[in-house]
Design a protein around this motif. Structure first.
Motif, PDB file in Angstrom:
ATOM      1  N   LEU A  31       0.833  -1.211   0.000  1.00  0.00           N
ATOM      2  CA  LEU A  31       0.000   0.000   0.000  1.00  0.00           C
ATOM      3  C   LEU A  31       0.862   1.252   0.000  1.00  0.00           C
ATOM      4  O   LEU A  31       0.598   2.207  -0.733  1.00  0.00           O
ATOM      5  N   ALA A  32       1.888   1.265   0.833  1.00  0.00           N
ATOM      6  CA  ALA A  32       2.770   2.430   0.934  1.00  0.00           C
ATOM      7  C   ALA A  32       3.488   2.686  -0.388  1.00  0.00           C
ATOM      8  O   ALA A  32       3.672   3.837  -0.802  1.00  0.00           O
ATOM      9  N   ALA A  33       3.890   1.609  -1.074  1.00  0.00           N
ATOM     10  CA  ALA A  33       4.639   1.751  -2.327  1.00  0.00           C
ATOM     11  C   ALA A  33       3.803   2.401  -3.414  1.00  0.00           C
ATOM     12  O   ALA A  33       4.338   3.052  -4.320  1.00  0.00           O
ATOM     13  N   ALA A  34       2.476   2.247  -3.354  1.00  0.00           N
ATOM     14  CA  ALA A  34       1.597   2.806  -4.382  1.00  0.00           C
ATOM     15  C   ALA A  34       1.009   4.153  -3.995  1.00  0.00           C
ATOM     16  O   ALA A  34       0.180   4.698  -4.732  1.00  0.00           O
ATOM     17  N   HIS A  35       1.454   4.717  -2.868  1.00  0.00           N
ATOM     18  CA  HIS A  35       0.920   5.999  -2.404  1.00  0.00           C
ATOM     19  C   HIS A  35       1.988   7.080  -2.529  1.00  0.00           C
ATOM     20  O   HIS A  35       3.154   6.862  -2.172  1.00  0.00           O
ATOM     21  N   PRO A  36       1.638   8.265  -3.034  1.00  0.00           N
ATOM     22  CA  PRO A  36       2.657   9.309  -3.242  1.00  0.00           C
ATOM     23  C   PRO A  36       3.352   9.773  -1.977  1.00  0.00           C
ATOM     24  O   PRO A  36       4.472  10.279  -2.036  1.00  0.00           O
ATOM     25  N   SER A  37       2.708   9.601  -0.809  1.00  0.00           N
ATOM     26  CA  SER A  37       3.344  10.004   0.449  1.00  0.00           C
ATOM     27  C   SER A  37       4.363   8.994   0.935  1.00  0.00           C
ATOM     28  O   SER A  37       5.188   9.294   1.800  1.00  0.00           O
ATOM     29  N   GLY A  38       4.290   7.773   0.389  1.00  0.00           N
ATOM     30  CA  GLY A  38       5.161   6.711   0.872  1.00  0.00           C
ATOM     31  C   GLY A  38       4.649   6.062   2.138  1.00  0.00           C
ATOM     32  O   GLY A  38       5.332   5.226   2.731  1.00  0.00           O
ATOM     33  N   ARG A  39       3.430   6.422   2.544  1.00  0.00           N
ATOM     34  CA  ARG A  39       2.821   5.843   3.750  1.00  0.00           C
ATOM     35  C   ARG A  39       1.541   5.110   3.359  1.00  0.00           C
ATOM     36  O   ARG A  39       0.795   5.557   2.480  1.00  0.00           O
ATOM     37  N   ALA A  40       1.285   4.019   4.038  1.00  0.00           N
ATOM     38  CA  ALA A  40       0.090   3.235   3.751  1.00  0.00           C
ATOM     39  C   ALA A  40      -1.146   3.915   4.327  1.00  0.00           C
ATOM     40  O   ALA A  40      -1.154   4.268   5.502  1.00  0.00           O
ATOM     41  N   PRO A  41      -2.174   4.136   3.510  1.00  0.00           N
ATOM     42  CA  PRO A  41      -3.416   4.712   4.033  1.00  0.00           C
ATOM     43  C   PRO A  41      -4.038   3.798   5.092  1.00  0.00           C
ATOM     44  O   PRO A  41      -3.961   2.566   4.984  1.00  0.00           O
ATOM     45  N   GLU A  70      16.743  -3.311  -5.451  1.00  0.00           N
ATOM     46  CA  GLU A  70      16.131  -2.198  -4.736  1.00  0.00           C
ATOM     47  C   GLU A  70      14.773  -1.824  -5.337  1.00  0.00           C
ATOM     48  O   GLU A  70      14.652  -1.575  -6.539  1.00  0.00           O
ATOM     49  N   PRO A  71      13.731  -1.769  -4.521  1.00  0.00           N
ATOM     50  CA  PRO A  71      12.398  -1.410  -5.041  1.00  0.00           C
ATOM     51  C   PRO A  71      12.303   0.076  -5.359  1.00  0.00           C
ATOM     52  O   PRO A  71      13.003   0.898  -4.773  1.00  0.00           O
ATOM     53  N   GLN A  72      11.423   0.392  -6.288  1.00  0.00           N
ATOM     54  CA  GLN A  72      11.144   1.792  -6.618  1.00  0.00           C
ATOM     55  C   GLN A  72       9.663   2.060  -6.345  1.00  0.00           C
ATOM     56  O   GLN A  72       8.799   1.654  -7.100  1.00  0.00           O
ATOM     57  N   SER A  73       9.380   2.730  -5.262  1.00  0.00           N
ATOM     58  CA  SER A  73       8.010   3.078  -4.914  1.00  0.00           C
ATOM     59  C   SER A  73       7.540   4.266  -5.740  1.00  0.00           C
ATOM     60  O   SER A  73       8.333   4.913  -6.437  1.00  0.00           O
ATOM     61  N   LEU A  74       6.247   4.563  -5.641  1.00  0.00           N
ATOM     62  CA  LEU A  74       5.719   5.754  -6.317  1.00  0.00           C
ATOM     63  C   LEU A  74       6.402   7.011  -5.791  1.00  0.00           C
ATOM     64  O   LEU A  74       6.771   7.900  -6.567  1.00  0.00           O
ATOM     65  N   LYS A  75       6.604   7.073  -4.493  1.00  0.00           N
ATOM     66  CA  LYS A  75       7.250   8.254  -3.909  1.00  0.00           C
ATOM     67  C   LYS A  75       8.675   8.416  -4.416  1.00  0.00           C
ATOM     68  O   LYS A  75       9.093   9.532  -4.781  1.00  0.00           O
ATOM     69  N   LEU A 370       0.175  -3.358 -15.872  1.00  0.00           N
ATOM     70  CA  LEU A 370       0.985  -2.682 -14.863  1.00  0.00           C
ATOM     71  C   LEU A 370       0.413  -2.967 -13.483  1.00  0.00           C
ATOM     72  O   LEU A 370      -0.802  -2.943 -13.288  1.00  0.00           O
ATOM     73  N   CYS A 371       1.278  -3.227 -12.520  1.00  0.00           N
ATOM     74  CA  CYS A 371       0.835  -3.444 -11.147  1.00  0.00           C
ATOM     75  C   CYS A 371       0.367  -2.112 -10.540  1.00  0.00           C
ATOM     76  O   CYS A 371       0.567  -1.049 -11.136  1.00  0.00           O
ATOM     77  N   PRO A 372      -0.257  -2.132  -9.355  1.00  0.00           N
ATOM     78  CA  PRO A 372      -0.746  -0.880  -8.757  1.00  0.00           C
ATOM     79  C   PRO A 372       0.331   0.185  -8.556  1.00  0.00           C
ATOM     80  O   PRO A 372       0.054   1.382  -8.693  1.00  0.00           O
ATOM     81  N   VAL A 373       1.557  -0.241  -8.259  1.00  0.00           N
ATOM     82  CA  VAL A 373       2.635   0.726  -8.028  1.00  0.00           C
ATOM     83  C   VAL A 373       3.032   1.396  -9.336  1.00  0.00           C
ATOM     84  O   VAL A 373       3.109   2.631  -9.426  1.00  0.00           O
ATOM     85  N   ASP A 374       3.264   0.603 -10.379  1.00  0.00           N
ATOM     86  CA  ASP A 374       3.720   1.174 -11.651  1.00  0.00           C
ATOM     87  C   ASP A 374       2.596   1.827 -12.431  1.00  0.00           C
ATOM     88  O   ASP A 374       2.826   2.789 -13.175  1.00  0.00           O
TER      89      ASP A 374
END
Length: 425
Positions: A31-41, A70-75, A370-374
């Motif tokens: 959840l955090a990886a797909a959110h622009p804040s980097g935090r899970a809602p 290394e993962p690349q989150s939305l943030k 595309l997955c939720p993050v990408d």
């Protein structure tokens, strides 16, 4: 019909993933990886794993060789300092069709066809127009144009010797209209094709011809490619920061499947078949392996519907079926390489079109979506939304109702749209 019925499906990483040290992200991390804040809602769950399964991480897969990539989150994507922004003046995606071959280098034309000891193909390679239309759907919200003028052409290169007597390497000219650029070539190492072109030189040519209003450019070639001297071949690559990519049709030719040991029973979505996952893991380990998770039967989930649709068509045998199979393979790689131009790194969170790949088998087993993050990254860049993206992709896929990948992707998209509409209700 295929001999495997894909009765049970895996939506988790394989048991091999645990042996190599790949760690599944937690629901909170997803959840955090797909959110622009980097935090899970709070009070939110990630999408079902029967919609977005985990990466399989089979023996020999990219993540199996580098499980701590290394993962690349939305943030982190948003904050990437070298990422190119889509702007009002620079937002078009260009596709350059396969270059012509002049009479001065007529021998190069033969390099685009398999060698004498391999199966001959009676079907034409995919059309650039179809690739353009696929990318128009995939990157919905941005204009995608065919850059057909000037028409690129391979020709003689006179500024260096035609052939290096020590290496057998030839130098071919690529006329891009404004100039002729030298392209290194060499005999194919595995002899599937008689010659190969250097990928890096083609990428340099792509950079030279990048239009002013281009966000990114994709060059298509029918010839086999190599990147480094130790490579057997390479299907495509992007210089993401330079906004250019090159993709070859050559190795995706279905006529080469037997020679390259690409089986047609378990590409996506059948790559999630329990028996297939089990077989891959057992072959890589001498001792019997206990399956990590109880598999599930195909159901009304997007993945289950995709497998059912896939099973509704036989393994392709006719020329028309091969043509669409070839197109689907090419479109997946084209969308992946352009994804790098958008600043996206390889995905480690889910099974996703942006996963890294080590070869044709893994390539075939990865999904086209595309997955939720990408997807969040692409929608941020294009200004579209998930429902519009899914409908755009569905419209394209439904044109190819006799192809297993496209019909499976259409079924997956329909299932995902039902989920999105339920969330929005």
């Amino acid at each position: 019909m295929s001999s495997c019925d894909h009765e049970l499906l895996f939506t988790a990483s394989s048991i091999h993933a645990k042996t190599v040290g790949y760690k599944d992200p937690t629901p909170k991390q997803l959840l955090a990886a797909a959110h622009p804040s980097g935090r899970a809602p709070k009070h939110q769950e990630p999408p079902s794993d029967s919609t977005f399964p985990a990466p399989l991480v089979l023996p020999g897969d990219d993540l199996a060789l580098d499980p701590e990539y290394e993962p690349q989150s939305l943030k982190s994507w948003i904050n990437e300092p070298h990422r190119n922004e889509v702007t009002v003046r620079r937002r078009a995606l260009y596709v350059v069709p396969v270059p012509a071959v002049s009479k001065t280098v007529a021998f190069v034309d033969a390099w685009a066809r398999p060698g004498k000891e391999h199966a001959k193909s009676s079907i034409d390679s995919p059309k650039a127009d179809d690739v353009v239309q696929y990318l128009q759907a995939f990157y919905h919200g941005l204009p995608v144009k065919l850059l057909s003028k000037p028409r690129l052409q391979f020709m003689s290169w006179n500024e260096t010797p035609q052939e290096d007597p020590e290496t057998g390497r030839k130098y071919i000219g690529l006329n891009i209209g404004s100039q002729i650029i030298g392209i290194r070539s060499r005999p194919s190492k595995d002899k599937v094709f008689s010659g190969q072109l250097n990928l890096n030189d083609l990428l340099d040519a792509a950079m030279t011809m990048l239009p002013k209003d281009a966000y990114a450019l994709l060059m298509l070639v029918d010839h086999d490619l190599y990147e480094d001297e130790e490579d057997d071949f390479c299907c495509g690559r992007a210089y993401g920061g330079s906004r250019v990519s090159v993709v070859s049709t050559a190795r995706y030719n279905p006529a080469l499947d037997d020679a390259q040991e690409v089986e047609r029973e378990h590409p996506w979505p059948a790559s999630h078949c329990r028996d297939y996952v089990d077989m891959c893991c057992q072959e890589a380990h001498e001792a019997p392996m206990k399956l990590a998770m109880k598999p599930t039967s195909p159901d009304s989930s997007p993945l289950g519907e995709a497998v059912s649709a896939f099973q509704s068509l036989p393994v392709p045998t006719a020329a028309a079926e091969f043509r669409n199979l070839w197109l689907g393979r090419l479109c997946k790689t084209a969308s992946h390489e352009l994804g790098h131009c958008f600043g996206m790194d390889h995905c480690v969170y889910y099974a996703c079109i942006m996963q890294g790949t080590t070869g044709l088998t893994e390539d075939a087993g990865q999904p086209p979506y595309l997955c939720p993050v990408d997807l969040a990254k692409v929608l941020t860049a294009t200004g579209s939304d998930e429902a519009t993206w899914a409908r755009s992709m569905l419209k394209f896929c439904e044109r190819f109702s006799n192809d297993r990948m496209f019909i499976a992707f259409a079924a997956w998209l329909k299932g995902r749209l039902l989920e999105i509409e339920g969330i929005d209700a």
